[in-house]
Design a protein around this motif. Structure first.
Motif, PDB file in Angstrom:
ATOM      1  N   TYR A 101      12.292   4.331   0.766  1.00 61.06           N
ATOM      2  CA  TYR A 101      11.467   4.020  -0.396  1.00 61.06           C
ATOM      3  C   TYR A 101      11.235   5.286  -1.212  1.00 61.06           C
ATOM      4  O   TYR A 101      11.140   6.389  -0.657  1.00 61.06           O
ATOM      5  CB  TYR A 101      10.129   3.418   0.031  1.00 61.06           C
ATOM      6  N   SER A 138       5.637   6.020  -3.777  1.00 67.25           N
ATOM      7  CA  SER A 138       4.694   4.960  -3.410  1.00 67.25           C
ATOM      8  C   SER A 138       5.247   3.582  -3.726  1.00 67.25           C
ATOM      9  O   SER A 138       4.488   2.647  -3.992  1.00 67.25           O
ATOM     10  CB  SER A 138       3.364   5.169  -4.142  1.00 67.25           C
ATOM     11  N   ALA A 155       6.546   1.457  -1.791  1.00 64.68           N
ATOM     12  CA  ALA A 155       6.280   0.460  -0.758  1.00 64.68           C
ATOM     13  C   ALA A 155       4.901  -0.176  -0.925  1.00 64.68           C
ATOM     14  O   ALA A 155       4.701  -1.338  -0.577  1.00 64.68           O
ATOM     15  CB  ALA A 155       6.407   1.082   0.622  1.00 64.68           C
ATOM     16  N   SER A 156       3.909   0.557  -1.430  1.00 61.87           N
ATOM     17  CA  SER A 156       2.554   0.034  -1.550  1.00 61.87           C
ATOM     18  C   SER A 156       2.384  -0.612  -2.921  1.00 61.87           C
ATOM     19  O   SER A 156       2.523   0.043  -3.958  1.00 61.87           O
ATOM     20  CB  SER A 156       1.539   1.172  -1.367  1.00 61.87           C
ATOM     21  N   GLU A 195      -3.902  -3.134  -2.944  1.00 64.23           N
ATOM     22  CA  GLU A 195      -4.774  -2.793  -1.817  1.00 64.23           C
ATOM     23  C   GLU A 195      -6.179  -3.294  -2.105  1.00 64.23           C
ATOM     24  O   GLU A 195      -6.699  -3.130  -3.218  1.00 64.23           O
ATOM     25  CB  GLU A 195      -4.785  -1.277  -1.596  1.00 64.23           C
ATOM     26  N   VAL A 233       2.475  -4.738   0.706  1.00 66.14           N
ATOM     27  CA  VAL A 233       3.604  -3.811   0.752  1.00 66.14           C
ATOM     28  C   VAL A 233       4.879  -4.559   0.383  1.00 66.14           C
ATOM     29  O   VAL A 233       4.940  -5.789   0.448  1.00 66.14           O
ATOM     30  CB  VAL A 233       3.750  -3.170   2.147  1.00 66.14           C
ATOM     31  N   ASN A 264      -1.913   3.248   9.295  1.00 66.96           N
ATOM     32  CA  ASN A 264      -0.529   3.438   8.887  1.00 66.96           C
ATOM     33  C   ASN A 264       0.201   2.108   9.088  1.00 66.96           C
ATOM     34  O   ASN A 264       0.070   1.475  10.140  1.00 66.96           O
ATOM     35  CB  ASN A 264       0.159   4.529   9.699  1.00 66.96           C
ATOM     36  N   ALA A 299       3.353   2.525   4.354  1.00 70.38           N
ATOM     37  CA  ALA A 299       2.203   2.894   3.530  1.00 70.38           C
ATOM     38  C   ALA A 299       1.066   3.381   4.416  1.00 70.38           C
ATOM     39  O   ALA A 299       1.079   3.225   5.635  1.00 70.38           O
ATOM     40  CB  ALA A 299       1.742   1.707   2.679  1.00 70.38           C
ATOM     41  N   LYS A 336      -3.124   3.016   4.590  1.00 72.80           N
ATOM     42  CA  LYS A 336      -4.308   2.273   4.122  1.00 72.80           C
ATOM     43  C   LYS A 336      -5.537   3.093   4.465  1.00 72.80           C
ATOM     44  O   LYS A 336      -5.869   3.313   5.629  1.00 72.80           O
ATOM     45  CB  LYS A 336      -4.365   0.900   4.817  1.00 72.80           C
TER      46      LYS A 336
END
Length: 748
Positions: A473, A476, A478-479, A482, A489, A582, A603, A605
């Motif tokens: 990836y 960021s 992948a995220s 939130e 993700v 994680n 990602a 969190k």
């Protein structure tokens, strides 16, 4: 040459005369080179050595004396040792002499010691042909008192040699004292006052042979010839041409010294080749050389030639006599370095010289002895194969320089390759890499040296399955989103390597502060599946939030971690807002009993400030059980109440029915009585009519039951279905009973 005896005839040895506290007088005819120092040393052509430590001091009788009163008066050369340091030296050089005769040099000397300790040493040196100083030929250290002492030097020299006498004062301890010399005379005749053999005025206490460079050789043997001559023999060992030089003999006594003329030592050196042998031909087991022995060092004639050879790595040596210019060495080892020299011999004992310069050469390699054994597979992985083979010693390779090559080839759908790899023969293990997984690979080893090659048999081995590859990836990527309890993700499908993808797994790992460093260094995947409930009960920091089949991820799709759903038996529990996590994504390939897993961190969190209540699965389960129990109890209670209500209602209904039946019976009885009365009145009116019947008769009621004359024969028919019919039937039944009762009573 090991040993040589050198005999030198000494003319005019060391002479000395006692003459303390006397005034020097001229004895015979004085030659140029003498000096009384009345006008200083320069007038006599004497020179201070420019390379010494300090100079001699001239004491003149014409000047006011500044020296202690106990020193002699007059003009002379002097050194005050108290003014100089230990080891310092002052040298006074006489003119160079070239006379072709034996000269006698006499002089007066003084060593004054106020405190009784020697102030230093007076040395006499003779330099020949401007050569080195060499060692002193005479010296004195002991104190002489207040008066002058006399000494003589017998110096033998011949044309064209020249020599120079040097007076040296050396400070030995720095004590107060004086060293002085005066009245130096150079005579053209021998020193005759003190013959050696008398021994009355001074005997020889030291004799040595001195080389021109100053090296002293002790006397091995002395032999008297007459009263003026004796012969001295000196033994020289390990003599070479470099020892060929001029030698002289020195005799010393307390009164003086004698120095002989130089004699030349001629050394005959055994022959030795100048150049090494020349190589003409080479093979695996032989060397052909040319001796190349025409140019030599040393002296001839040559009567014997020999070839000496050995391995450079060995200690043995073998020698062969040779009678021809060329020689062939047989039965040698392949690819081995040899050192070859030539020995030459001249007539006489010790006539064999040292070996000449070496020829260092190497034989050729031979073809390998045999085919290498088959490869041994040490390790097999998806992408490489590690192989071992037998130790390849010199007895197999027949050459110290050889190559080991592994050749391999494989064929797979849309992919095939054949290649050879050079390997390090000294390495304990060899790896063939960049192979496709789950593929049959054919291997063989090839041993090669400059003279040939041998190949081993082919070995076929299958590589293992490889773990799938997950796409990396960017930043960021992948995220996606939130919240306090979730994170969305992006999941990308993996690329299968050999085996197909079996499942995708989402792993959630809680970041615990005291484990953060250790977790950061670990890169292994999570191969043991753990559900949220099991992780909570076992205290594990990670759990599987979901497991997805490959068909659910044909292309990149978003996935929400913590959506409180269940995926393939794994509860995707909401994330705790105050904790850090994680999120990992894993792709798994399973073939038979083997599993390959590739993982990737998607990602992070982070914790949020607003906490939300997250149901605990254990507590939630307890609450569900409690609610279910309470609900069951309530249902049972309601059921019991309903049953009780039904029973009560049934009883009340039965009572009401009973009361209704009683009332109905009364009504019916009243109605029947009224009807009977009406019929009685009618029957009275029609008593004589035979066709008149009663109500019961009209309704087909028999006045008897078949079996019981007291039970009415009329029963409720099937047509009594409705309520009115039931009431009519009941009324008919009651009326029949009453009729039968009435008949019975009437009959009675």
């Amino acid at each position: 040459m090991d040993t040589i005896i050198l005999s030198i005839l000494l003319l005019h040895t060391a002479f000395g005369s006692a003459g303390a506290q006397y005034t020097p007088a001229q004895m015979g005819h004085a030659e140029k080179g003498g000096c009384t120092f009345d006008d200083g040393p320069a007038q006599c052509d004497y020179q201070q050595d420019p390379y010494d430590d300090f100079d001699w001091t001239h004491v003149s009788a014409q000047e006011v004396p500044y020296l202690p009163s106990d020193l002699p008066q007059g003009s002379y050369m002097m050194v005050d040792t108290s003014q100089h340091d230990y080891g310092e030296k002052a040298r006074l050089q006489l003119p160079v002499m070239k006379e072709n005769d034996t000269h006698c040099i006499d002089f007066n000397y003084l060593l004054h010691c106020p405190d009784g300790s020697s102030p230093g040493t007076l040395n006499i040196l003779v330099k020949v042909n401007k050569g080195p100083l060499a060692n002193p030929i005479w010296n004195v250290t002991s104190c002489t008192g207040k008066g002058w002492m006399k000494a003589e030097l017998a110096v033998s020299t011949f044309w064209p040699n020249e020599y120079q006498v040097i007076f040296e004062a050396e400070v030995t301890n720095g004590r107060r004292g004086f060293i002085a010399i005066d009245d130096i005379q150079v005579l053209s005749y021998p020193c005759v006052d003190c013959p050696y053999e008398t021994g009355t005025k001074g005997s020889i206490y030291s004799s040595s042979c001195t080389r021109r460079n100053g090296e002293d050789i002790p006397v091995a043997e002395k032999k008297n010839i007459n009263h003026r001559k004796f012969a001295a023999s000196f033994r020289l060992r390990e003599v070479t041409s470099q020892d060929q030089d001029l030698y002289r003999c020195v005799t010393q006594s307390e009164r003086g010294s004698g120095v002989s003329n130089f004699a030349g030592l001629i050394v005959r050196e055994p022959p030795r080749p100048i150049a090494p042998p020349q190589l003409l031909g080479v093979g695996p087991t032989y060397l052909l050389i040319q001796l190349n022995a025409n140019s030599i060092f040393g002296d001839g004639p040559i009567i014997l030639k020999e070839v000496e050879y050995r391995m450079t790595s060995g200690s043995w040596t073998e020698t062969h006599a040779v009678n021809s210019p060329n020689y062939k060495l047989w039965h040698l080892d392949p690819d081995t370095e040899y050192e070859i020299r030539v020995l030459l011999t001249r007539p006489g004992e010790g006539g064999t010289g040292q070996p000449g310069p070496p020829l260092i050469t190497r034989t050729k390699c031979a073809e390998p002895m045999r085919t290498p054994k088959s490869l041994k597979i040490a390790e097999t992985q998806a992408r490489f194969i590690a192989v071992d083979w037998e130790s390849l010693g010199y007895n197999i390779t027949r050459c110290h320089t050889f190559n080991v090559t592994i050749c391999y080839h494989y064929h797979k759908t849309n992919q095939s390759k054949a290649d050879c790899l050079e390997m390090d023969p000294k390495a304990p293990r060899h790896v063939v890499g960049n192979l496709p997984p789950n593929t049959n690979v054919s291997l063989k080893m090839i041993l090669t040296n400059p003279e040939g090659r041998k190949e081993s048999d082919e070995t076929v081995i299958q590589t293992e399955e490889d773990a799938p590859t997950l796409e990396e990836y960017d930043g960021s990527e992948a995220s996606l989103n939130e919240t306090a309890t979730t994170i969305t993700v992006l999941l990308k499908p993996a690329q299968a390597k050999g085996a197909p993808i079996s499942a995708y797994q989402i792993v959630v790992r809680e970041i615990i502060p005291h484990r953060a460093r250790r977790e950061a260094s670990g890169g292994e995947c999570y191969r043991e599946p753990v559900s949220y409930q099991n992780a909570a009960s076992a205290g594990l920091p990670y759990y599987f939030a979901a497991e997805l089949p490959p068909r659910n991820l044909p292309e990149p799709l978003p996935f929400t971690v913590g959506d409180n759903k269940t995926y393939h038996g794994y509860w995707n529990a909401p994330l705790a807002p105050r904790k850090n996590y994680n999120i990992y994504f894993q792709a798994v390939s399973r073939v038979e009993k083997e599993s390959k897993t590739q993982c990737l961190k998607l990602a992070f969190k982070g914790a949020t400030e607003e906490p939300e209540v997250i149901p605990d699965p254990a507590k939630q389960t307890d609450q569900v059980v409690k609610i279910a129990g309470i609900s069951a109890a309530v249902l049972v209670f309601i059921l019991l109440v309903l049953v009780a209500i039904l029973l009560v209602k049934k009883r009340k209904l039965a009572k009401k029915r009973k009361d209704a039946i009683g009332n109905t019976r009364q009504e019916m009885t009243h109605m029947v009585n009224s009807m009977d009365r009406s019929y009685a009145d009618q029957s009275t009116l029609h008593a004589e009519e035979p066709v008149s019947v009663t109500f019961m008769d009209s309704h087909s009621f028999s006045n008897r039951l078949p079996n019981d004359p007291l039970v009415p024969t009329a029963v409720l028919g099937e047509d009594c279905g409705c309520m009115v019919c039931q009431y009519l039937c009941l009324w008919s039944f009651i009326r029949a009973i009453q009729f039968n009762l009435c008949r019975g009573s009437k009959t009675t």
